[in-house]
Design an enzyme around this catalytic site. Structure first.
Site: not given
Ligand code: TRP
Length: 332
Positions: A116, A198, A201
């Site tokens: 991240k 994966k 969204k």
């Protein structure tokens, strides 16, 4: 009496956007299935969401939408506790405490933090770094026995266990040391456009991700465009990530085994296969969408559900927090 003996299951999901087919097949469907056998406690982890900058109006909408969507999947407020993390102040309080019992080195090793911070290089905030301490607080406050998580959260769960063991070693048994598990029947749904990643969204390609509330037309379109391979045989195997993903999705929504699916599509092309998978997904999601539409119109009912759950969660978690604080030496 009966409920006293049931094991406690805790899990949470971030309301960062709409709920996806991946969230449903990988997590929420399993939450629904565990409701009878266990004492289930589920949370919308909205405090975790602000580790990445959010638009206020969008965030507000996402939280209510996610709450209604997850209920629409079959979470029953009579059976399970389903609350909103930020409404229960013990989470932020215990998270602060656990920050002081977690080492910089441990947090630095978290792969999600590394990923991240690479992705949001302009906002590597302290919350992103201490995120696992908040997650540990979520779990440990409820003395959870079992925590179903996705494979990507396994490392965080291990850290939660380490923190619990360490704290217990210093001060007696304050926390139950939870067992993490990756549900066997929880499908790991990959992006329809890049099946090595994966389903997410935040996928740049909107066709990669199916949302629970997509219309049947949109769902069909996304499946028809799904990436496959050039072999043109519906078979599960290496180098066939696209087909493997479609087969797992089809298996998850129909209950058919991979072998049965190979048989069903023997001699048929990918076009037929993709259409059949799309239709099966549309049918599986149809009742959820209908229920969602009823729920989202009834804000008063939704609020009644989460207020009640928030209150119970606070009562329950306060016991653990007070115990931990007393042991540390706070004057209560
Ligand atoms: N970090 C989890 C995720 O992003 C969500 C989460 C927050 C969670 N607190 C939790 C999951 C506690 C399990 C237990 O998927």
């Amino acid at each position: 009496m009966e409920t006293e003996k049931k094991k406690i299951v805790f899990s949470a999901i971030q309301p960062s956007g709409t709920i996806t087919l991946g969230n449903y097949l990988g997590a929420v469907r399993n939450w629904v299935n565990m409701q009878d056998e266990y004492n289930c406690i589920y949370a919308l982890a909205d405090l975790h969401t602000i580790t990445v900058r959010q638009e206020p109006a969008v965030m507000r909408k996402n939280i209510l939408d996610a709450y209604a969507s997850i209920m629409a999947c079959g979470i029953d407020p009579e059976k399970s506790l389903f609350f909103i993390q930020s409404h229960v102040h013990t989470h932020a309080e215990l998270a602060w405490i656990l920050n002081c019992y977690t080492q910089f080195g441990e947090l630095s090793r978290m792969t999600q933090f590394k990923d991240k911070s690479a992705k949001h290089a302009d906002n590597i905030n302290a919350g992103l770094f201490t995120y696992p301490c908040l997650m540990a607080a979520d779990i440990l406050l409820y003395q959870a026995d079992m925590v179903p998580v996705g494979a990507d959260q396994k490392q965080h769960l291990e850290l939660s266990r380490d923190i619990a063991v360490r704290f217990n070693g210093l001060y007696d048994n304050v926390f139950k040391v939870p067992e993490g598990f990756i549900p066997k029947n929880g499908a790991r749904v990959m992006s329809l456009q890049d099946p090595t990643r994966k389903m997410s969204k935040s996928d740049e390609n909107v066709n990669g991700c199916v949302h629970l509330l997509d219309t049947p037309e949109v769902i069909m379109k996304k499946f028809k465009r799904a990436v496959t391979d050039s072999e043109a045989v519906v078979r599960y195997g290496e180098g066939k990530e696209g087909i493997n993903n479609l087969m797992s999705i089809y298996s998850a929504v129909t209950g058919k085994t991979l072998e049965a699916i190979e048989k069903e599509f023997e001699g048929k092309g990918y076009g037929d296969f993709k259409t059949t998978v799309g239709e099966a997904v549309v049918e599986a999601l149809r009742p959820i969408k209908t229920r969602y539409e009823q729920l989202i119109k009834d804000k008063a009912y939704l609020e009644e559900c989460y207020r009640k759950a928030d209150e119970t969660a606070l009562r329950f978690s306060q016991r653990t927090l007070s115990k931990a604080m007393k042991k540390i030496g706070f004057v209560l």
